[in-house]
Write an enzyme that holds these catalytic residues in place. Structure first.
Site, PDB file in Angstrom:
ATOM      1  N   ASP A   1      68.446 101.202 -11.286  1.00  7.96           N
ATOM      2  CA  ASP A   1      69.189  99.983 -11.624  1.00  7.96           C
ATOM      3  C   ASP A   1      70.266 100.299 -12.668  1.00  7.96           C
ATOM      4  O   ASP A   1      71.390  99.803 -12.618  1.00  7.96           O
ATOM      5  CB  ASP A   1      68.218  98.913 -12.136  1.00  7.96           C
ATOM      6  CG  ASP A   1      67.050  98.739 -11.180  1.00  7.96           C
ATOM      7  OD1 ASP A   1      67.277  98.325 -10.039  1.00  7.96           O
ATOM      8  OD2 ASP A   1      65.906  99.069 -11.565  1.00  7.96           O
TER       9      ASP A   1
ATOM     10  N   HIS B   1      61.892  95.581 -12.239  1.00  6.46           N
ATOM     11  CA  HIS B   1      62.634  96.140 -11.104  1.00  6.46           C
ATOM     12  C   HIS B   1      62.485  95.168  -9.933  1.00  6.46           C
ATOM     13  O   HIS B   1      61.699  95.382  -9.013  1.00  6.46           O
ATOM     14  CB  HIS B   1      62.112  97.535 -10.740  1.00  6.46           C
ATOM     15  CG  HIS B   1      62.755  98.074  -9.500  1.00  6.46           C
ATOM     16  ND1 HIS B   1      64.082  98.411  -9.440  1.00  6.46           N
ATOM     17  CD2 HIS B   1      62.266  98.302  -8.258  1.00  6.46           C
ATOM     18  CE1 HIS B   1      64.378  98.822  -8.219  1.00  6.46           C
ATOM     19  NE2 HIS B   1      63.286  98.763  -7.482  1.00  6.46           N
TER      20      HIS B   1
HETATM   21  P1  NAX Z   1      57.903 105.578   2.478  1.00  6.41           P
HETATM   22  O1  NAX Z   1      57.187 104.480   3.167  1.00  6.41           O
HETATM   23  O2  NAX Z   1      58.896 106.405   3.217  1.00  6.41           O
HETATM   24  O3  NAX Z   1      56.858 106.590   1.834  1.00  6.41           O
HETATM   25  C1  NAX Z   1      55.752 106.162   1.119  1.00  6.41           C
HETATM   26  C2  NAX Z   1      54.670 107.192   1.302  1.00  6.41           C
HETATM   27  O4  NAX Z   1      53.607 106.864   0.416  1.00  6.41           O
HETATM   28  C3  NAX Z   1      54.075 107.229   2.717  1.00  6.41           C
HETATM   29  O5  NAX Z   1      54.160 108.535   3.243  1.00  6.41           O
HETATM   30  C4  NAX Z   1      52.629 106.774   2.515  1.00  6.41           C
HETATM   31  O6  NAX Z   1      51.731 107.419   3.397  1.00  6.41           O
HETATM   32  C5  NAX Z   1      52.411 107.192   1.060  1.00  6.41           C
HETATM   33  N1  NAX Z   1      51.300 106.509   0.385  1.00  6.41           N
HETATM   34  C6  NAX Z   1      50.892 105.228   0.527  1.00  6.41           C
HETATM   35  N2  NAX Z   1      49.788 104.998  -0.213  1.00  6.41           N
HETATM   36  C7  NAX Z   1      49.517 106.153  -0.856  1.00  6.41           C
HETATM   37  C8  NAX Z   1      48.489 106.556  -1.743  1.00  6.41           C
HETATM   38  N3  NAX Z   1      47.529 105.711  -2.123  1.00  6.41           N
HETATM   39  N4  NAX Z   1      48.494 107.819  -2.216  1.00  6.41           N
HETATM   40  C9  NAX Z   1      49.461 108.692  -1.821  1.00  6.41           C
HETATM   41  N5  NAX Z   1      50.450 108.374  -0.960  1.00  6.41           N
HETATM   42  C10 NAX Z   1      50.473 107.125  -0.486  1.00  6.41           C
HETATM   43  O7  NAX Z   1      58.590 104.914   1.190  1.00  6.41           O
HETATM   44  P2  NAX Z   1      59.760 105.443   0.261  1.00  6.41           P
HETATM   45  O8  NAX Z   1      61.055 105.044   0.838  1.00  6.41           O
HETATM   46  O9  NAX Z   1      59.541 106.868  -0.079  1.00  6.41           O
HETATM   47  O10 NAX Z   1      59.528 104.515  -1.031  1.00  6.41           O
HETATM   48  C11 NAX Z   1      58.375 104.666  -1.827  1.00  6.41           C
HETATM   49  C12 NAX Z   1      58.253 103.511  -2.814  1.00  6.41           C
HETATM   50  O11 NAX Z   1      59.361 103.486  -3.708  1.00  6.41           O
HETATM   51  C13 NAX Z   1      58.210 102.127  -2.161  1.00  6.41           C
HETATM   52  O12 NAX Z   1      57.193 101.367  -2.787  1.00  6.41           O
HETATM   53  C14 NAX Z   1      59.569 101.552  -2.512  1.00  6.41           C
HETATM   54  O13 NAX Z   1      59.556 100.145  -2.531  1.00  6.41           O
HETATM   55  C15 NAX Z   1      59.794 102.139  -3.866  1.00  6.41           C
HETATM   56  N6  NAX Z   1      61.156 102.143  -4.393  1.00  6.41           N
HETATM   57  C16 NAX Z   1      61.323 102.000  -5.731  1.00  6.41           C
HETATM   58  C17 NAX Z   1      62.553 102.056  -6.343  1.00  6.41           C
HETATM   59  C18 NAX Z   1      62.692 101.904  -7.822  1.00  6.41           C
HETATM   60  O14 NAX Z   1      63.829 101.928  -8.296  1.00  6.41           O
HETATM   61  N7  NAX Z   1      61.635 101.740  -8.594  1.00  6.41           N
HETATM   62  C19 NAX Z   1      63.790 102.217  -5.530  1.00  6.41           C
HETATM   63  C20 NAX Z   1      63.545 102.807  -4.179  1.00  6.41           C
HETATM   64  C21 NAX Z   1      62.292 102.296  -3.486  1.00  6.41           C
HETATM   65  O15 NAX Z   1      62.554 101.030  -2.956  1.00  6.41           O
END
Ligand code: NAX
Length: 321
Positions: A163, A191
């Site tokens: 952000d 966020h």
């Molecule tokens: P993806 O859905 O591509 O990848 C997430 C991965 O996490 C998957 O491979 C899933 O199997 C794994 N996962 C789920 N539960 C788990 C657990 N208990 N232990 C280990 N792995 C686990 O998502 P991606 O695009 O990489 O985004 C990841 C997260 O970042 C999401 O929650 C998203 O909303 C968040 N974001 C946060 C941002 C921020 O600024 N704070 C910005 C970008 C993003 O939106």
């Protein structure tokens, strides 16, 4: 602080088979977090169904032949992933599925972050730094910190650097000046779309209509805009922001940065909430910039974020001891 020259530092990334990790892991392996003189050992944590895909990511990392990369572990066991880790990026989270209520999302993620907080508490290096990226990031970090009673809550941050970087980018586009020239920018709060990108202290005459009417909503809704235009959520920019955050936390900063850190009751933000503040990093710790005079406009925006995070805290209260 950086490790002795040939001593590898262990870094854990959760959600290792996901989009963000696919950028993040390469930046870490290149030495962008601890520095070009510190070897790294990576632990990749995934859920059992995605361990196979994470193995593929590990194969590609190995094929990149990074001089600093000294080992990769792929696991679905948090105790293994966090054993002796010095820096943890908690990226994996449960996404909101169609029709899912916010309370259900908080609950599903609560289950993940209580387990991981406890595993970090029981296994990680005592000076571990934990950066939560997975959404809802602030409340997930709050849950993890509360599940790790032997560690200090200041060791748990949430990512709001994306952000912050988006704010710098908009300012740079508007003024045609490089991002590094803006030294006093911060994004307060959560966020979420309620966040408050604050240009009050910026060293530039800011057009107020653009600031409140265009810039604030643009930054707050940038994630949705990226999804609409790119067809996928922000990944490389989120990874880059996560690297910026952890790098600066370790190495220190001169200028302000935005970090979502545990509140010490500064600026009327309830003690214990993980909240985006203007911060500087000194001696390996984030310090909230103190002594700012807030206008009514700022107070109102900050308060809206406090209220939102209070209600998220309320929704997960039953998960906490
Ligand atoms: P993806 O859905 O591509 O990848 C997430 C991965 O996490 C998957 O491979 C899933 O199997 C794994 N996962 C789920 N539960 C788990 C657990 N208990 N232990 C280990 N792995 C686990 O998502 P991606 O695009 O990489 O985004 C990841 C997260 O970042 C999401 O929650 C998203 O909303 C968040 N974001 C946060 C941002 C921020 O600024 N704070 C910005 C970008 C993003 O939106």
């Amino acid at each position: 602080m950086t490790q002795a020259a040939n001593q590898p530092v262990k870094i854990t990334v959760t959600g290792a088979a996901g989009n963000i990790a696919y950028s993040l892991l390469w930046r870490i392996a290149a030495g962008d977090v601890y520095g070009k003189d510190t070897p790294v050992e990576l632990a990749l944590l995934e859920i059992p169904q995605a361990v196979g895909a994470a193995e593929g990511v590990a194969m590609e990392l190995a094929d990149s032949a990074f001089p600093l990369l000294r080992g990769i572990t792929v696991t679905d066991d948090p105790d293994v992933a966090f054993k002796d880790t010095k820096a943890a990026f908690l990226v994996g989270a449960r996404p909101r599925s169609k029709g899912m209520e916010r309370a259900d999302l908080l609950e599903a993620n609560g289950a993940i972050f209580t387990v991981q907080g406890k595993a970090i508490n029981d296994n990680a290096a005592r000076d571990v730094r934990v950066l939560v990226v997975g959404n809802p990031a602030n409340t997930n970090a709050f849950i993890a910190a509360n599940s790790a009673p032997d560690l200090d809550p200041s060791q748990f941050n949430a990512l709001m650097r994306l952000d912050h970087n988006r704010t710098l980018s908009q300012l740079s586009l508007k003024t045609s000046r490089p991002t590094a020239e803006f030294t006093k920018v911060a994004v307060w709060g959560n966020h979420s779309a309620t966040q408050f990108p604050d240009l009050t202290y910026v060293n530039e005459e800011v057009d107020q209509d653009w600031y409140t009417g265009e810039m604030i909503p643009k930054v707050a809704n940038r994630g949705a805009e990226i999804i609409e235009v790119r067809g996928h959520s922000s990944a490389a920019s989120a990874a880059s922001a996560a690297v910026d955050h952890m790098h600066d936390w370790i190495h220190g900063t001169e200028d302000w940065r935005t970090a979502a850190v545990v509140s010490d009751d500064s600026y009327g933000v309830d003690e214990g909430l993980i909240f985006g503040f203007p911060t500087v990093a000194k001696n390996g710790t984030w310090e909230i910039v103190q002594g700012l005079e807030l206008s009514d406009f700022q107070k109102e925006r900050i308060q809206a974020n406090v209220e939102e995070l209070r209600s998220e805290r309320e929704a997960v209260q039953h998960l906490l001891k």
